[in-house]
Design an enzyme around this catalytic site. Structure first.
Site, PDB file in Angstrom:
ATOM      1  N   ARG B 432       0.796  -1.232   0.000  1.00  9.14           N
ATOM      2  CA  ARG B 432       0.000   0.000   0.000  1.00  9.14           C
ATOM      3  C   ARG B 432       0.828   1.281   0.000  1.00  9.14           C
ATOM      4  O   ARG B 432       0.270   2.364  -0.036  1.00  9.14           O
ATOM      5  CB  ARG B 432      -0.978  -0.014   1.176  1.00  9.14           C
ATOM      6  CG  ARG B 432      -2.091  -1.018   0.968  1.00  9.14           C
ATOM      7  CD  ARG B 432      -2.821  -1.391   2.237  1.00  9.14           C
ATOM      8  NE  ARG B 432      -3.795  -2.433   1.987  1.00  9.14           N
ATOM      9  CZ  ARG B 432      -3.488  -3.727   1.837  1.00  9.14           C
ATOM     10  NH1 ARG B 432      -2.232  -4.117   1.930  1.00  9.14           N
ATOM     11  NH2 ARG B 432      -4.421  -4.612   1.582  1.00  9.14           N
ATOM     12  N   CYS B 499      -6.158   0.829   4.162  1.00  7.96           N
ATOM     13  CA  CYS B 499      -5.888  -0.025   5.309  1.00  7.96           C
ATOM     14  C   CYS B 499      -5.929   0.861   6.534  1.00  7.96           C
ATOM     15  O   CYS B 499      -4.939   1.455   6.911  1.00  7.96           O
ATOM     16  CB  CYS B 499      -4.538  -0.692   5.165  1.00  7.96           C
ATOM     17  SG  CYS B 499      -4.284  -1.879   6.464  1.00  7.96           S
ATOM     18  N   CYS B 502      -4.004   0.335   9.826  1.00  9.15           N
ATOM     19  CA  CYS B 502      -2.657   0.879   9.740  1.00  9.15           C
ATOM     20  C   CYS B 502      -2.658   2.384   9.905  1.00  9.15           C
ATOM     21  O   CYS B 502      -1.847   2.953  10.607  1.00  9.15           O
ATOM     22  CB  CYS B 502      -2.053   0.569   8.372  1.00  9.15           C
ATOM     23  SG  CYS B 502      -1.625  -1.137   8.172  1.00  9.15           S
TER      24      CYS B 502
END
Lengths: 302, 520
Positions: B432, B499, B502
């Protein structure tokens, strides 16, 4: 397996749903009111409705579940279960997904899986889903359900076999599997990791791995690298992980105690031996598992 | 004032995300990205043994699990003064390569594809292909029992949704095939990683598992199967969609954003040589005719908390970052902080990496008129998956050569004990995007720990200079003709592969009323 899922009787379904609903925190009253309606609505499909809620989590349990190969995950989510609400896999978003959630809750009779923790500080505002505190969505399971057991699949992340196997156990027997005092199925959490460790003989001989580069030491006990096997109950040494390909102790890292409620606070430091637990003390326990009060091996039928 | 709509939760992502958009004349006029869950891993680590950090930070995310483990050991290696032997680096790289191979195809098929398919078109498939007819039978069977979860409910298919019966049926077949592929790829990661999700074998100084030849061959065999799927199914699907039915979206550059890109660089192609599989670099205000890549300088990273639920203060360098909540802050609307590079809002991830690398295949697509945005992001992801597969083969060969010679090493045992004092920084490019971990050690314990994570960059709220985050900016101008069907909003957000576990390290929403979040 497909025949199990496919031919489940209405009576079994009721039993299974009642047990499961209680386990995962749905109020029994709510379930009873909605069950007949949902059964009527899904007679043709016979698939078990599932709501999977993610609280303060890392989605590791979802990912672990998605690793199912036997039966394959596609079979589980398309043919065997009716996944009404699961943030990571459902097609809809926003109000569309919220409607599916509310409709399923209203109909009742679903399996509720809760992944992650339920933050309660600051009125639950540290975890908001769909504009509601997660706390209000999945209120502490134990607070609602007092007369039924709760199943706790405690490794971090959940072992896919533990999750799928627990569901299968209900389907086959209509019962909750025997649980330990922490509500973990004894069939998965009944034995101590140290008791089943293939490095155990090296522990007894006090041969401890010091250098990961040395092929002569590679099977030695990992006690001095911080292995928490003696304090942990799970079937990892027998079942292993990822279809038996590997697991924490085999790869040389050691067990870090992720199946225990005191993980991580009382398992730290993860990579050095706990000075409070001497080798002699551990050795005194012939079968280490029988000596831990939280795990009395007295599995109960429910 | 336009119509305001809220998408909450945004699904098929990791974590809890809310997107608010203001729509005027059928287009997004303004947007707010809110992370709605707090974590606090940094606080958990204070006072602990520094070696714990890699194990604990892996739990930041279970999807891009273990990328934090790796980045954390990079920071620890730096602080401990460890010299990781080449064997250790190769094993780390293979474990992370498997992570890429599991993660990228999953994003395309399981997290995004449903945004581009009118899945019910399958009912109209009239071809003779046995396997496609099996898929048709399966879906028609679901419809007959009136139980099509989780494929429905959904946003209404719009003009960009593919409804050609054969294309849709074949895409759904690949969706189902990819479910097994991702499960197998996860097992491939466990060969060296120990288990997946959450690897065990990556520690400060190197790796904990001496490999044997059987394991390497097993890994290679599993890799063959993945390579076949990636080369014959995944990449052709992405390119066929991107240059076919989705080309109109590519042409309008849906989801472009600020056009600033960053990559910190990652994965040595042939360790110990320094050349990287993903080169480091920074692009400001992309000019496709003349792509200028500046060197990456970690000292230019700062984090603002002006619109985040943290105690107010000036933007700080992450090494000195603080994580203290302020849940009462009126103008705050996210638990995500706002990282900036040289004061600018940046995009991180596959598109950024492949633009910095000037990937000729990606630039070829761009020349055909596919502007950087949603479609280019999917293409960059597919192209770099192939690059990772190719690198894994080379790492396996190099490992086999090295491990069969005497003196093969995987760990710097001399630097296993924590230093009394020290500090370190680690940088990695997970699927990502750009990731950084910073550690300070005092009395052999963790004094401070900070992470700046890919989705923190992309999902950030406005900063002290009121510059929008990349999700927010990329939503501006997106067509939303029907406020009840904001399908383009989720297409854009999902193209980044959010995400949020995160992104967020601490947060708060006392109220969920959108008015409270509007930034003047």
């Amino acid at each position: 397996l497909s025949s199990l899922f496919g031919e489940i009787s209405r009576r079994d379904f009721m039993k299974f749903s009642a047990a499961t609903a209680a386990i995962f925190g749905l109020s029994p009253t709510e379930f009873a009111e909605g069950a007949s309606e949902v059964l009527a609505a899904t007679t043709a499909s016979k698939k078990l409705p599932v709501i999977w809620l993610e609280g303060q989590d890392c989605a590791g349990c979802t990912v672990s579940f998605a690793g199912a190969l036997n039966p394959p995950i596609a079979t589980l989510i398309l043919d065997k279960l009716s996944v009404r609400y699961h943030e990571t896999i459902m097609a809809g978003s926003g109000h569309v997904s919220e409607e599916a959630y509310h409709a399923t809750v209203k109909a009742g009779g679903y399996v509720l899986v809760v992944e992650g923790s339920i933050p309660t500080a600051a009125e639950g505002h540290f975890c908001m889903v769909g504009g509601r505190p997660f706390k209000d969505i999945a209120v502490g399971v134990k607070e609602i359900v007092k007369d039924k057991p709760i199943i706790n699949l405690s490794t971090c992340p959940v072992h896919v076999d533990h999750l799928v196997g627990t569901v299968l156990y209900y389907l086959v027997t209509g019962k909750v599997p025997p649980l330990d005092d922490l509500n973990r199925p004894l069939m998965y959490f009944g034995e101590n990791i140290h008791d089943n460790c293939r490095r155990r003989s090296y522990f007894e001989a006090e041969e401890f791995l010091q250098d990961w580069n040395d092929p002569g030491q590679q099977n030695f006990c990992l006690y001095e690298k911080g292995c928490k096997g003696p304090d942990t109950f799970a079937d990892c040494p027998v079942r292993r992980w990822n279809d038996g390909i590997n697991f924490c102790i085999d790869c040389g890292a050691g067990c870090k105690g992720c199946a225990e409620p005191v993980f991580y606070a009382e398992m730290t430091p993860l990579y050095s031996a706990d000075a409070a637990k001497s080798i002699d003390e551990i050795k005194k326990r012939v079968r280490y598992g029988t000596n831990t009060p939280s795990n009395n091996h007295s599995g109960r039928e429910v | 004032m336009g119509t305001k709509i809220t998408v909450d939760p945004v699904t098929r992502i990791e974590g809890h995300l809310k997107i608010d958009v203001e729509i005027e004349d059928g287009k997004v006029k303004d947007a707010w990205s809110s992370g709605t869950m707090a974590r606090g891993m940094e606080i958990l680590l204070k006072g602990k043994d520094p070696r714990d950090a890699s194990y604990v930070t892996s739990r930041i995310c279970g999807v891009c699990h273990s990328v934090h483990q790796l980045c954390s050991v990079y920071a620890l290696d730096d602080a401990f003064g460890a010299n990781v032997p080449t064997g250790g680096t190769l094993l780390r790289n293979l474990a992370m390569g498997a992570q890429y191979i599991y993660d990228h195809p999953l994003h395309f098929y399981h997290l995004c594809a449903l945004d581009y398919l009118d899945i019910m078109a399958i009912a109209n498939y009239t071809g003779k292909d046995e396997k496609l007819n099996a898929v048709k039978d399966k879906v028609v069977g679901l419809v007959k029992t009136k139980d099509t979860y989780p494929l429905t409910p959904r946003y209404k298919p719009d003009e960009y949704c593919v409804n050609d019966p054969e294309t849709v049926t074949s895409a759904v077949k690949h969706y189902i095939d990819a479910l097994s592929m991702q499960a197998n790829a996860r097992n491939m990661g466990a060969v060296f990683g120990g288990r997946q999700p959450h690897y065990q074998s990556i520690v400060v100084g190197g790796f904990t598992q001496l490999p044997d030849v059987n394991q390497v061959v097993r890994f290679q065999t599993m890799l063959n199967e993945q390579a076949k799927f990636i080369n014959e199914v995944y990449i052709p699907d992405v390119l066929a969609f991107g240059t076919g039915p989705l080309f109109p979206l590519a042409k309008i550059g849906l989801g472009g954003g600020h056009y600033n890109y960053i990559s910190c660089g990652a994965l040595e192609k042939k360790p110990p040589e320094k050349e990287l599989l993903f080169p480091a670099g920074v692009i400001m205000k992309l000019d496709l005719a003349n792509i200028q890549v500046q060197p990456f300088d970690a000292d230019k990273i700062t984090e603002a908390v002006t619109y985040s639920w943290y105690k107010d203060g000036k933007p700080l360098r992450p090494a000195n970052g603080v994580t203290e909540y302020d849940l009462e802050k009126k103008k705050a609307y996210s638990f995500v902080k706002a990282p900036r590079y040289d004061g600018q809002s940046m995009e991180v991830g596959p598109l950024a990496r492949q633009l910095v690398a000037k990937n000729p295949d990606l630039l070829g697509l761009v020349e055909k008129g596919a502007k950087p945005g949603v479609v280019a992001r999917h293409a960059a992801r597919a192209l770099e998956t192939k690059a990772v597969v190719d690198a894994c083969y080379k790492w396996c060969d190099q490992l086999l050569t090295k491990m069969t010679k005497p003196g093969f090493k995987i760990h710097d045992t001399e630097h296993w004990e924590p230093p009394q004092e020290g500090s370190g920084a680690g940088f990695y490019e997970p699927p990502r995007g750009t990731l950084g971990h910073w550690i300070k050690i005092k009395d052999a314990k963790i004094e401070n720990y900070q992470c700046v994570v890919p989705s923190t960059w992309n999902a950030s709220p406005r900063c002290n200079k009121k510059i929008r985050g990349q999700y927010e900016e990329s939503l501006i101008g997106a067509p939303v003709p029907d406020p009840d069907n904001p399908i383009n909003v989720v297409r854009i957000v999902r193209s980044f592969d959010p995400c949020l576990a995160c992104a967020i390290h601490l947060i708060h929403p006392k109220t969920n009323e959108i008015k409270k979040f509007i930034v003047a």
